[in-house]
Design an enzyme around this catalytic site. Structure first.
Site, mmCIF file in Angstrom:
data_model
loop_
_atom_site.group_PDB
_atom_site.id
_atom_site.type_symbol
_atom_site.label_atom_id
_atom_site.label_comp_id
_atom_site.label_asym_id
_atom_site.label_seq_id
_atom_site.Cartn_x
_atom_site.Cartn_y
_atom_site.Cartn_z
ATOM 1 N N HIS A 89 -12.924 12.003 16.452
ATOM 2 C CA HIS A 89 -14.387 12.151 16.530
ATOM 3 C C HIS A 89 -14.988 11.162 17.514
ATOM 4 O O HIS A 89 -14.464 10.058 17.718
ATOM 5 C CB HIS A 89 -15.037 11.999 15.150
ATOM 6 C CG HIS A 89 -14.949 10.637 14.519
ATOM 7 N ND1 HIS A 89 -15.917 9.670 14.661
ATOM 8 C CD2 HIS A 89 -14.002 10.080 13.712
ATOM 9 C CE1 HIS A 89 -15.579 8.584 13.974
ATOM 10 N NE2 HIS A 89 -14.420 8.813 13.389
ATOM 11 N N ASP A 91 -18.505 10.523 17.452
ATOM 12 C CA ASP A 91 -19.712 9.902 16.912
ATOM 13 C C ASP A 91 -19.360 8.536 16.329
ATOM 14 O O ASP A 91 -18.191 8.263 16.009
ATOM 15 C CB ASP A 91 -20.353 10.785 15.842
ATOM 16 C CG ASP A 91 -19.432 11.017 14.645
ATOM 17 O OD1 ASP A 91 -18.324 11.549 14.862
ATOM 18 O OD2 ASP A 91 -19.813 10.656 13.503
ATOM 19 N N ASP A 120 -13.165 2.874 15.690
ATOM 20 C CA ASP A 120 -13.519 4.046 14.871
ATOM 21 C C ASP A 120 -14.530 4.916 15.618
ATOM 22 O O ASP A 120 -15.725 4.703 15.509
ATOM 23 C CB ASP A 120 -14.101 3.557 13.541
ATOM 24 C CG ASP A 120 -14.462 4.670 12.604
ATOM 25 O OD1 ASP A 120 -13.956 5.788 12.773
ATOM 26 O OD2 ASP A 120 -15.268 4.416 11.683
ATOM 27 N N GLU A 154 -18.429 12.911 12.051
ATOM 28 C CA GLU A 154 -17.487 12.448 11.037
ATOM 29 C C GLU A 154 -18.099 11.385 10.140
ATOM 30 O O GLU A 154 -17.752 11.278 8.961
ATOM 31 C CB GLU A 154 -16.226 11.906 11.717
ATOM 32 C CG GLU A 154 -15.040 11.712 10.794
ATOM 33 C CD GLU A 154 -15.048 10.363 10.075
ATOM 34 O OE1 GLU A 154 -14.313 10.216 9.085
ATOM 35 O OE2 GLU A 154 -15.800 9.459 10.511
ATOM 36 N N GLU A 155 -19.026 10.602 10.683
ATOM 37 C CA GLU A 155 -19.600 9.502 9.918
ATOM 38 C C GLU A 155 -20.698 9.951 8.959
ATOM 39 O O GLU A 155 -21.274 9.135 8.253
ATOM 40 C CB GLU A 155 -20.163 8.441 10.873
ATOM 41 C CG GLU A 155 -19.149 7.832 11.828
ATOM 42 C CD GLU A 155 -18.055 7.028 11.137
ATOM 43 O OE1 GLU A 155 -18.023 6.991 9.882
ATOM 44 O OE2 GLU A 155 -17.239 6.427 11.841
ATOM 45 N N ASP A 178 -7.382 8.215 12.883
ATOM 46 C CA ASP A 178 -8.641 7.611 12.449
ATOM 47 C C ASP A 178 -8.463 6.757 11.206
ATOM 48 O O ASP A 178 -9.318 6.731 10.326
ATOM 49 C CB ASP A 178 -9.660 8.730 12.191
ATOM 50 C CG ASP A 178 -11.073 8.202 11.964
ATOM 51 O OD1 ASP A 178 -11.362 7.062 12.372
ATOM 52 O OD2 ASP A 178 -11.881 8.933 11.373
#
Length: 471
Positions: A89, A91, A120, A154-155, A178
């Protein structure tokens, strides 16, 4: 075909860092206030996705953009029916306060790269991309297609990857870069529970505002409250005593007549590991609950300051369950907000093993409400526990590759964090954090060790090549 994977990664280090710096400079935080049909999650996530796809097009890869919310890069034989997926990801979490460098101006030192998203998940995602480059540039024969898929949410709610699985066929298996090595083959369930009520005051003291937390999956590092009181000197003296008795936090107070502005600084960490942080919000509530507040202000402060304070396993709520395989439940009080005359709001984030249910968690939270007339409800993006057997060839292959390249012990493990790996029945998380590396995900001054990223390029390249050959 014999390949020196480590050497191939080494020859591409300079270009890797240049491409990663470009991606890290994009402030790809979801912003619903700027969302549009063209940018469903705001301009930042869209810009980061397009940047990654443009990079792949520059290098001659096949790409696809799905609604500016998710996209993928594909390699391997076009006529292969099945495909393996690598889910990453672009984001990132909000930067938060307290950075020593600008969070979206990457800084490269002798051993690390510092920026929001370095660990991350832009750094690991770029490592997976460079693994793709090695495989393509060396024309490594692959028995299946492989897709490197980039989500943009994703967050938060996983809207991008949800959209992908709505319109594209599912992969047969894969991994998400991740999390951490050696492998994550089990992930606890993830559920949010929310408390909402009218915010009002009826006591001698007045809670005007209270705020802590940026996201449900972050331990709040800063909390602020505005209080009106006729006992300014007394509250000031008591606050100084409170800070002295709790050296793990810091704070400050400003006064203007009968109005007081409190600030508490805790330690912001990933919500999957709340025991490693210090929740600034519950500390501030723990202090304020001792004074003459009334109405829902009193209930709000007491609930945060007593059962929710200093308890990251839900023991005070009676939900401290532990599974022999998946381990214990964890609890983070992620978002806390009170605005007099408007709304009182508390958001809990639970990572729970098999053996306990969200309904039981809600019941536990309700048991400590006492005189607060509010009903806890499940909200947000809920996920059930996920587990892939250690005997699965996917797990076995990835552990073997990891051990071959590092010489380190290779074993399966379960975490409280949630990754895209759980979206596949045979999906796992694999790197890029090594066992002895600092974990700065969701923290201020986030960084990734350069050697970790370089090693991951080589590990991912070999792993992808070998995964395409298993059943």
């Amino acid at each position: 075909m014999t390949i020196d994977w480590k050497n191939e990664a080494q020859t591409r280090q300079t270009s890797f860092i240049n491409d990663l710096k470009h991606l890290l400079a994009i402030e790809s935080v979801r912003d619903d206030t700027q969302a549009s049909a063209d940018a469903p999650l705001g301009p930042g996530p869209k810009e980061a996705l397009l940047a990654m796809l443009r990079l792949a097009e520059r290098d001659g890869f096949t790409t696809k953009n799905i609604d500016n919310i998710v996209g993928y890069i594909e390699i391997g034989p076009k006529d292969a029916k099945d495909y393996v997926a690598i889910l990453s990801h672009v984001d990132v979490m909000p930067a938060g306060e307290g950075w020593e460098t600008a969070p979206f101006e990457p800084v490269v030192t002798e051993d690390k790269i510092i920026a929001r998203g370095a660990s991350d998940d832009k750094g690991p995602g770029m490592a997976a991309y460079y693994a793709f480059k090695i495989l393509a540039e060396l024309d490594v024969p692959l028995k299946r297609r492989v897709r490197l898929i980039f989500g943009t949410d994703e967050e938060n709610d996983w809207l991008g990857m949800t959209r992908y699985f709505e319109v594209e066929p599912a992969p047969i298996f894969g991994f998400s870069p991740d999390a951490e090595y050696p492998i994550i083959n089990g992930e606890k369930g993830n559920v949010q529970v929310e408390l909402k009520s009218q915010a009002n005051n009826s006591g001698t003291e007045t809670l005007v505002t209270f705020e802590a937390g940026l996201r449900t999956n972050m331990v709040p590092g800063i909390a602020r409250a505005t209080v009106k009181s006729a006992q300014v000197d007394n509250l000031t003296a008591e606050f100084e005593k409170f800070l002295a008795a709790n050296p793990q936090i810091s704070g400050a107070i400003e006064t203007n007549g009968d109005e007081m502005h409190f600030v508490v600084n805790g330690k912001q960490v990933h919500g999957a590991m709340p025991e490693t942080g210090e929740n600034a919000g519950t500390y501030l509530a723990n202090f304020l609950q001792n004074f003459a507040f009334g109405g829902t202000a009193k209930s709000f402060l007491t609930y945060l300051g007593t059962p929710a304070h200093h308890d990251t396993i839900g023991q005070k709520f009676g939900v401290n369950y532990t599974d022999d395989v998946m381990g214990p439940l964890s609890m983070n009080v992620g978002i806390q907000k009170f605005v007099d005359g408007e709304e009182a709001f508390i958001n809990f984030n639970f990572r729970y093993p098999k053996g306990i249910t969200p309904d039981e968690i809600v019941t536990g939270l309700a048991s400590q409400l006492v005189d607060w007339d509010v009903v806890p409800t499940v909200g947000g993006h809920a996920q059930v526990p996920h587990y892939v057997s250690p005997t699965d060839p996917v797990v076995d292959t990835l552990l073997r590759v990891y051990h071959e390249q590092t010489g380190l012990p290779a074993h399966d493990q379960v975490i409280g964090g949630g990754t895209y790996g759980r979206l596949m029945a045979r999906g796992v998380a694999f790197g890029a954090l090594f066992p002895d590396s600092p974990d700065t995900m969701h923290q201020v001054n986030e960084f990734a060790l350069l050697d970790d990223l370089y090693r991951s390029i080589a590990i991912y390249a070999q792993a992808i090549a070998e995964l395409t050959a298993i059943d």
